[in-house]
Each structure stands twice: as structure tokens, then as C-alpha cells.
Design a protein around this motif. Sequence first.
Motif, PDB file in Angstrom:
ATOM      1  N   ARG A 198       0.777  -1.239  -0.112  1.00 54.60           N
ATOM      2  CA  ARG A 198       0.021   0.097   0.025  1.00 54.60           C
ATOM      3  C   ARG A 198       0.980   1.194  -0.262  1.00 54.60           C
ATOM      4  N   ASP A 199       1.896   1.136   0.453  1.00 55.92           N
ATOM      5  CA  ASP A 199       2.996   2.380   0.559  1.00 55.92           C
ATOM      6  C   ASP A 199       3.270   2.971  -0.571  1.00 55.92           C
ATOM      7  N   MET A 200       3.220   2.256  -1.744  1.00 56.56           N
ATOM      8  CA  MET A 200       3.714   2.550  -3.119  1.00 56.56           C
ATOM      9  C   MET A 200       2.403   3.165  -3.826  1.00 56.56           C
ATOM     10  N   GLN A 201       1.138   3.091  -3.157  1.00 57.67           N
ATOM     11  CA  GLN A 201       0.019   3.801  -3.799  1.00 57.67           C
ATOM     12  C   GLN A 201      -0.684   4.486  -2.857  1.00 57.67           C
ATOM     13  N   ASP A 202       0.130   5.260  -1.790  1.00 60.72           N
ATOM     14  CA  ASP A 202      -0.710   5.958  -0.896  1.00 60.72           C
ATOM     15  C   ASP A 202      -1.163   7.103  -1.404  1.00 60.72           C
ATOM     16  N   THR A 203      -2.514   7.554  -1.062  1.00 59.29           N
ATOM     17  CA  THR A 203      -3.254   8.254  -1.872  1.00 59.29           C
ATOM     18  C   THR A 203      -3.913   9.304  -1.047  1.00 59.29           C
ATOM     19  N   PHE A 204      -5.027  10.249  -1.423  1.00 59.50           N
ATOM     20  CA  PHE A 204      -5.658  11.162  -0.860  1.00 59.50           C
ATOM     21  C   PHE A 204      -6.850  10.575  -0.124  1.00 59.50           C
ATOM     22  N   TYR A 205      -6.921  10.706   1.202  1.00 57.74           N
ATOM     23  CA  TYR A 205      -8.260  10.051   1.855  1.00 57.74           C
ATOM     24  C   TYR A 205      -9.070  11.256   2.454  1.00 57.74           C
ATOM     25  N   ILE A 206     -10.344  11.085   2.268  1.00 52.95           N
ATOM     26  CA  ILE A 206     -11.341  11.916   2.404  1.00 52.95           C
ATOM     27  C   ILE A 206     -11.947  11.691   3.629  1.00 52.95           C
ATOM     28  N   THR A 207     -12.117  10.434   3.993  1.00 54.01           N
ATOM     29  CA  THR A 207     -12.277   9.924   5.427  1.00 54.01           C
ATOM     30  C   THR A 207     -11.480   8.754   5.599  1.00 54.01           C
ATOM     31  N   SER A 208     -11.564   7.770   6.935  1.00 59.34           N
ATOM     32  CA  SER A 208     -10.851   6.823   6.872  1.00 59.34           C
ATOM     33  C   SER A 208     -11.012   5.599   5.958  1.00 59.34           C
ATOM     34  N   GLU A 209     -12.440   5.749   5.420  1.00 62.91           N
ATOM     35  CA  GLU A 209     -12.860   4.655   4.616  1.00 62.91           C
ATOM     36  C   GLU A 209     -12.909   5.005   3.094  1.00 62.91           C
ATOM     37  N   ILE A 210     -12.976   6.537   2.671  1.00 61.28           N
ATOM     38  CA  ILE A 210     -13.311   7.030   1.499  1.00 61.28           C
ATOM     39  C   ILE A 210     -11.873   7.638   0.878  1.00 61.28           C
ATOM     40  N   LEU A 211     -11.601   7.310  -0.261  1.00 58.20           N
ATOM     41  CA  LEU A 211     -10.477   8.031  -0.756  1.00 58.20           C
ATOM     42  C   LEU A 211     -10.415   8.177  -2.410  1.00 58.20           C
ATOM     43  N   MET A 212      -9.624   9.094  -2.905  1.00 56.35           N
ATOM     44  CA  MET A 212      -9.390   9.101  -4.313  1.00 56.35           C
ATOM     45  C   MET A 212      -8.507   8.018  -4.771  1.00 56.35           C
ATOM     46  N   ARG A 213      -9.325   7.307  -5.811  1.00 57.04           N
ATOM     47  CA  ARG A 213      -8.825   5.791  -6.304  1.00 57.04           C
ATOM     48  C   ARG A 213      -7.350   6.044  -6.616  1.00 57.04           C
ATOM     49  N   THR A 214      -6.450   5.161  -6.293  1.00 53.47           N
ATOM     50  CA  THR A 214      -5.229   4.906  -6.847  1.00 53.47           C
ATOM     51  C   THR A 214      -5.059   4.105  -8.088  1.00 53.47           C
ATOM     52  N   GLN A 215      -6.081   3.424  -8.417  1.00 55.34           N
ATOM     53  CA  GLN A 215      -6.071   2.574  -9.698  1.00 55.34           C
ATOM     54  C   GLN A 215      -7.673   2.501 -10.326  1.00 55.34           C
ATOM     55  N   THR A 216      -7.791   1.806 -11.436  1.00 56.04           N
ATOM     56  CA  THR A 216      -9.190   1.898 -11.890  1.00 56.04           C
ATOM     57  C   THR A 216      -9.672   0.267 -11.684  1.00 56.04           C
ATOM     58  N   SER A 217      -8.717  -0.377 -10.783  1.00 59.95           N
ATOM     59  CA  SER A 217      -8.943  -1.883 -10.343  1.00 59.95           C
ATOM     60  C   SER A 217     -10.285  -2.181  -9.751  1.00 59.95           C
ATOM     61  N   PRO A 218     -10.647  -0.940  -8.837  1.00 59.97           N
ATOM     62  CA  PRO A 218     -11.838  -1.153  -7.997  1.00 59.97           C
ATOM     63  C   PRO A 218     -13.050  -1.626  -9.068  1.00 59.97           C
ATOM     64  N   MET A 219     -13.188  -1.008 -10.223  1.00 58.52           N
ATOM     65  CA  MET A 219     -14.011  -1.234 -11.176  1.00 58.52           C
ATOM     66  C   MET A 219     -14.308  -2.771 -11.692  1.00 58.52           C
ATOM     67  N   GLN A 220     -12.930  -3.269 -11.605  1.00 55.76           N
ATOM     68  CA  GLN A 220     -12.823  -4.943 -11.716  1.00 55.76           C
ATOM     69  C   GLN A 220     -13.717  -5.580 -10.773  1.00 55.76           C
ATOM     70  N   ALA A 221     -13.515  -5.355  -9.513  1.00 51.56           N
ATOM     71  CA  ALA A 221     -13.925  -5.995  -8.124  1.00 51.56           C
ATOM     72  C   ALA A 221     -15.616  -5.663  -8.187  1.00 51.56           C
ATOM     73  N   ARG A 222     -16.201  -4.573  -8.604  1.00 53.54           N
ATOM     74  CA  ARG A 222     -17.219  -4.196  -8.823  1.00 53.54           C
ATOM     75  C   ARG A 222     -18.074  -4.798  -9.662  1.00 53.54           C
ATOM     76  N   THR A 223     -17.410  -5.080 -10.877  1.00 57.18           N
ATOM     77  CA  THR A 223     -18.025  -5.734 -11.860  1.00 57.18           C
ATOM     78  C   THR A 223     -17.994  -7.260 -11.543  1.00 57.18           C
ATOM     79  N   LEU A 224     -17.046  -7.960 -11.095  1.00 54.29           N
ATOM     80  CA  LEU A 224     -16.954  -9.318 -10.637  1.00 54.29           C
ATOM     81  C   LEU A 224     -17.929  -9.789  -9.772  1.00 54.29           C
ATOM     82  N   GLU A 225     -18.347  -8.786  -8.934  1.00 55.22           N
ATOM     83  CA  GLU A 225     -19.526  -9.051  -7.961  1.00 55.22           C
ATOM     84  C   GLU A 225     -20.862  -9.122  -8.690  1.00 55.22           C
ATOM     85  N   LYS A 226     -20.953  -8.452  -9.640  1.00 51.50           N
ATOM     86  CA  LYS A 226     -22.341  -8.695 -10.364  1.00 51.50           C
ATOM     87  C   LYS A 226     -22.202  -9.332 -11.498  1.00 51.50           C
ATOM     88  N   HIS A 227     -21.240  -9.815 -12.112  1.00 48.42           N
ATOM     89  CA  HIS A 227     -21.247 -10.574 -13.260  1.00 48.42           C
ATOM     90  C   HIS A 227     -21.814 -11.944 -13.215  1.00 48.42           C
TER      91      HIS A 227
END
Length: 345
Positions: A155-184
Amino acid sequence: MSLETDLEQIKQQGIEKIKEVTSEQQLNDLKVKFLGKKGQITQALREIVNLPAAERPAAGKLSNTVRDQLQSLITAKQQQLATAALDRKLVDEAIDVTLPGKNYPVGHPHVIQRIIDEIEDIFIGMGYQVLTGPEVEEERYNFEMMNLPKDHPARDMQDTFYITSEILMRTQTSPMQARTLEKHDFSKGPLKMISPGVVFRRDTDDPTHSHQFHQVEGIVIDHHITMADLKGTLAQMLKEMFGDRLEMRLRPSYFPFTEPSVEVDMTCMNCDGKGCLVCKGSGWIEVLGAGMVHPNVLKMAGVDNQEYGGFAFGVGPDRLAMLKYGVTDIRDFYLNNLKFLTQFD
């Protein structure tokens, strides 16, 4: 002094003043002064009642004659002023129809957007769907479902801008892969998708790094997907973008969300693989990272990792644009310098 003398003086004064007029406003003021309800002619007409009855007809006739003369002069002056104004306007707005027309600049997509569009076209041609996701992302999708649990050193290589402790500016577009895997629904066919977009990392700005840049990440999940499928897919992408003369190679690497993982290099375009300062004498340039999707990523998304598998990759359009057009400083893409940007039109 008689009324006849007064009218003659008014007439002569009016004639002289009208000759001196140079504007519509001045003429209107004179019209009010001489012919208005409280003007000099009107005042003279009101004096007729004080004359002997025998003199009134002649006085009235003279008053009307003077009024009509001044009105005619004012009307003629109005036409003269209007004609002069039109002549000036025609001179000022003259158009030489023999001159060439003016060329107005037409905008074009930003060079980074062009690279993204080109990547999308390539993968749409291979049967992929293009999906976009939120730039403000949940930490769970950005890290944990990508096999990056809390306190993971990667995670140190992708440290990012946090808005809250659980919300952040994404460091990669990979989250869309996880979201799509859940629904596919895999009963309807394999998953083949790419996800382009802006990503953010707390990074030091230098010629090759920026705190904001672009990524296009892709994933394929199905039965019997192998590293050969990955290699063939990436080779086709690079071939369509850079041509046939460049070769591609895979090097072992490490990414938490793929296993095994590889770095993808291609022949240095600056020296055609002979070795130069750009490629540090190796003859190769790193272009993207990829690998076989880690079983944990599938498991956390609710996909049976014993039955399904696949590959994933992530490519930086900014990086490809630098390589394709010989740009040495990534920051040039974001300075809105039209002299720089229009050279890619």
C-alpha cells in the motif's frame, strides 16, 4: 417690436442653427426649441390673439409659413445626417470579397484522450466492454478486494488522498474490476472488460511521475484462461498501437492482485533495441504490468476460484503517449500549453 419682425428673427436664427447641426441629437434639440409645444413658433402663435382683428390673418399665415419652412429644413437636415451616417458605416464596414476567409481554430481531443480512445477501439474490437467507475472510491474496493489488506506493505507504493478513513481518491481503476466481478453472471458468458479513467497517488511530481494520471485496466475471467492468452492479447494491443517492427517480452514481477505477475517491455523506439540513454542501454522500455488474477481476488468477489480464472493488466495512457510521441516530461500534458498540444492534431 412687431410680431412680423419677431418671426423673421426666429426664421433667420433657425436657418443658421440648422446649418451648424452635426448630429441627430443637436437637430432634435433645435426642433424642440423652435417647433415644440413650448417652442418659439408656438409662443409667437399665442401672441396673435393680442393683435387687432384685421392683422390676425396675415400674422397667422406668416407664422405657419415660418413653421413650415423650419420644418422642411429640419427634415432635409435629418436626411442629410442619415445619409452621412450610412456612408461612414459603409466605409467602416466595407468587406473585400476577394480576400480569403478567416480560419477559426477548431478544437481536437487531448492527446491523452486520443490514446485512451485508441486503446478502447482496440479492445472493443476484441470483444471487451468499456466500463467506468467512481473516482472517489471506497477503501474496500480500492485495496482490500484487490488483495491489499490493511497494513499490507504494497500500500505504501499507492498511498493516496483520503477523504475519510474509509473513502479515498482511487489509486487505480481496478476497483471497477471488483465491482463488476461481484455482479457478473458467468452463466451468460465470460467477463471481458477494460476500465479507463483518472487515478490519484501521493507522488512527487517529476518528469515521469504525477499525483494525477490515467490508467486503463482490463480483466478477463472464464474457464481455462492461460498466460498465453494474456501474452497474445497484449501483443495485439501493442502491435496495433506501435506497429509490427517492435517486439514484446514478459519479465517476472510482483503485484498483490495477480499471481504470477509480469512486467511487459517492448523494443525501445528511440534506438530500435540497440541500446541508448532512453532505455539505459537495455534496448527495452517498460510499458505496463499484468498477470494472472490472484485467487483471493476472485474469492472476495464471490467467484469460484476453483472453476474460474483469468488475467488482468494495467496500462498508463500517459506513459504510452510519452513513448509514442517522444515526450520526455509527463507534466507537459497538463500545462494547457496550446503550442505543445496542437502539435498532436
